[in-house]
Design a protein around this motif. Structure first.
Motif, PDB file in Angstrom:
ATOM      1  N   LEU A  66      63.904  37.929  80.911  1.00 56.93           N
ATOM      2  CA  LEU A  66      65.004  36.710  81.262  1.00 56.93           C
ATOM      3  C   LEU A  66      63.120  35.550  81.090  1.00 56.93           C
ATOM      4  CD1 LEU A  66      67.355  38.124  83.021  1.00 56.93           C
ATOM      5  CD2 LEU A  66      67.529  37.164  80.748  1.00 56.93           C
ATOM      6  N   THR A  67      62.929  36.415  82.076  1.00 63.91           N
ATOM      7  CA  THR A  67      61.454  35.057  82.425  1.00 63.91           C
ATOM      8  C   THR A  67      60.284  33.991  81.657  1.00 63.91           C
ATOM      9  OG1 THR A  67      60.446  37.686  83.234  1.00 63.91           O
ATOM     10  CG2 THR A  67      61.558  36.302  85.297  1.00 63.91           C
ATOM     11  N   GLY A  72      67.054  27.300  75.912  1.00 64.95           N
ATOM     12  CA  GLY A  72      68.869  27.800  75.137  1.00 64.95           C
ATOM     13  C   GLY A  72      68.984  29.650  75.147  1.00 64.95           C
ATOM     14  N   ALA A  73      67.693  30.374  74.674  1.00 64.85           N
ATOM     15  CA  ALA A  73      68.118  31.415  75.128  1.00 64.85           C
ATOM     16  C   ALA A  73      68.166  31.759  76.303  1.00 64.85           C
ATOM     17  CB  ALA A  73      66.812  32.101  74.689  1.00 64.85           C
ATOM     18  N   LEU A  74      68.175  31.108  76.953  1.00 63.44           N
ATOM     19  CA  LEU A  74      68.068  31.378  78.688  1.00 63.44           C
ATOM     20  C   LEU A  74      69.477  30.908  79.098  1.00 63.44           C
ATOM     21  CD1 LEU A  74      67.564  32.145  81.717  1.00 63.44           C
ATOM     22  CD2 LEU A  74      66.312  29.574  82.031  1.00 63.44           C
ATOM     23  N   ARG A  75      69.844  30.136  78.415  1.00 65.65           N
ATOM     24  CA  ARG A  75      71.723  29.241  78.442  1.00 65.65           C
ATOM     25  C   ARG A  75      72.437  31.493  78.403  1.00 65.65           C
ATOM     26  NH1 ARG A  75      70.832  24.531  77.851  1.00 65.65           N
ATOM     27  NH2 ARG A  75      70.930  24.614  74.992  1.00 65.65           N
ATOM     28  N   LEU A 105      82.502  28.101  80.391  1.00 60.86           N
ATOM     29  CA  LEU A 105      81.732  27.106  79.147  1.00 60.86           C
ATOM     30  C   LEU A 105      79.983  27.074  78.726  1.00 60.86           C
ATOM     31  CD1 LEU A 105      81.520  24.559  82.328  1.00 60.86           C
ATOM     32  CD2 LEU A 105      81.872  24.135  80.153  1.00 60.86           C
ATOM     33  N   GLY A 106      80.106  28.406  79.472  1.00 66.70           N
ATOM     34  CA  GLY A 106      78.380  29.017  78.308  1.00 66.70           C
ATOM     35  C   GLY A 106      78.445  29.090  77.534  1.00 66.70           C
ATOM     36  N   TYR A 107      80.371  29.390  77.029  1.00 65.87           N
ATOM     37  CA  TYR A 107      80.523  30.336  75.349  1.00 65.87           C
ATOM     38  C   TYR A 107      81.304  28.738  74.802  1.00 65.87           C
ATOM     39  CZ  TYR A 107      80.168  34.857  77.388  1.00 65.87           C
ATOM     40  OH  TYR A 107      79.857  36.100  77.549  1.00 65.87           O
ATOM     41  N   VAL A 108      82.842  28.480  75.184  1.00 69.85           N
ATOM     42  CA  VAL A 108      83.347  27.368  74.542  1.00 69.85           C
ATOM     43  C   VAL A 108      82.157  25.375  74.575  1.00 69.85           C
ATOM     44  CG1 VAL A 108      85.178  28.190  75.422  1.00 69.85           C
ATOM     45  CG2 VAL A 108      84.405  26.268  75.917  1.00 69.85           C
ATOM     46  N   GLY A 109      81.089  25.707  75.023  1.00 69.50           N
ATOM     47  CA  GLY A 109      80.755  23.929  74.876  1.00 69.50           C
ATOM     48  C   GLY A 109      81.043  23.020  76.206  1.00 69.50           C
ATOM     49  N   PHE A 110      80.562  22.354  76.528  1.00 68.34           N
ATOM     50  CA  PHE A 110      80.897  21.386  77.332  1.00 68.34           C
ATOM     51  C   PHE A 110      82.147  20.540  77.063  1.00 68.34           C
ATOM     52  CE2 PHE A 110      80.341  16.706  79.767  1.00 68.34           C
ATOM     53  CZ  PHE A 110      80.696  17.596  81.367  1.00 68.34           C
TER      54      PHE A 110
END
Ligand SMILES: Nc1ncnc2c1ncn2[C@@H]1O[C@H](COP(=O)(O)OP(=O)(O)OP(=O)(O)O)[C@@H](O)[C@H]1O
Length: 269
Positions: A66-67, A72-75, A105-110
């Protein structure tokens, strides 16, 4: 499996909150993180999902470091880590259902979430989770109409609807009375068992930790000074973690209250 390797966090103020932390948390293990104020518990939890950026060292979730991830990948990786907060972090003017769904939210977008266009399967899962935590009848209530214990149940649903592998739980009971605290701890641990989730629970209440988890990690001045089972936490060990105090009273076992548990309903993993 979660792995922390030589994790260090030094804040810009010079505070060394974490000093070379090495820790492995196997899949499905629920671990309580205890230690005095300022020991580094919140920092450790937040370094795992990089809400706080570690100064050095590595955090691994399964095969992913993770570090090393970019934004984008972290999200995407954060979808696998549900977080539960002391102050619940609900949106007060939204309904219970909307607060639970915000976990997607992390799946469907804001924008899609703003238009409340969640897929039906997400809505179905939100209903199942609310049923599981005993709050189905509250789905349309506004978050600000709920009690503290009810709010935390919503916070738990919001974390679980992410479909995480790991729960990061930061003082989930610090704002609750003792009885509600036990109910919430029991609920978190039951849900982890049902879903095979690992969890790190930052908790001040040692007796509560001892009641519900199989492993306790004690932090002091940013270092792990205890790592063992709840029954190994003798007064001597507690003194090592917290400093001098009369521990005999504190670790007295609290009576279990099975009848207070939230109704156990089937939730598909
Ligand atoms: N944003 C920050 N900037 C500077 N120093 C910080 C920051 N956050 C925490 N610290 C320092 O890092 C150390 C660890 O703090 P942290 O909040 O992680 O401890 P904690 O064990 O969670 O404490 P508590 O139980 O009181 O919440 C403390 O010395 C604290 O003052």
């Amino acid at each position: 499996m979660l792995q922390l390797k030589k994790l260090v966090k030094t804040y810009r103020t010079g505070d060394q909150a974490l000093k070379m932390i090495d820790l492995e948390v196997p899949d499905g293990q629920v671990l309580a993180l205890i230690g005095p104020s300022g020991a580094g518990k919140s920092t450790m939890i937040r370094c795992i999902n990089r809400l706080v950026e570690p100064s050095s060292g590595e955090v691994w979730l399964d095969e992913t470091e993770l570090t090393r991830l970019g934004a984008g990948a972290l999200r995407r990786a954060r979808r696998k880590m549900g977080m539960i907060f002391q102050e619940y972090a609900l949106v007060e003017r939204l309904t219970v259902m909307e607060n639970v769904l915000s976990g997607r939210l992390g799946y469907v977008g804001f924008w899609r979430s703003l238009a409340r266009r969640y897929p039906q399967k997400d809505v179905d899962e939100a209903f199942r989770l609310l049923d599981r935590v005993g709050l189905l009848h509250m789905a349309d209530k506004r978050a600000d109409e709920l009690s503290g214990g009810q709010r935390q149940r919503i916070g738990i649903c919001r974390a679980l609807i992410q479909d995480p592998k790991l729960l990061l739980v930061d003082e989930p009971t610090a704002s609750l009375d003792p009885k509600t605290s036990r109910q919430i701890m029991r609920l978190i641990c039951e849900l982890c068992a049902e879903r095979g989730l690992a969890a790190i629970i930052n908790i001040h209440d040692v007796a509560l930790a001892q009641m519900f988890v199989s492993r306790v990690v004690g932090l002091r001045f940013g270092e792990i000074v205890f790592d063992g089972g709840p029954t190994e936490l003798s007064p001597d060990k507690l003194t090592e973690i917290y400093g001098e105090e009369d521990w005999e009273a504190t670790i007295e076992t609290v009576e279990d209250e099975t009848e207070e548990a939230a109704p156990v309903a089937a939730v598909a993993p």
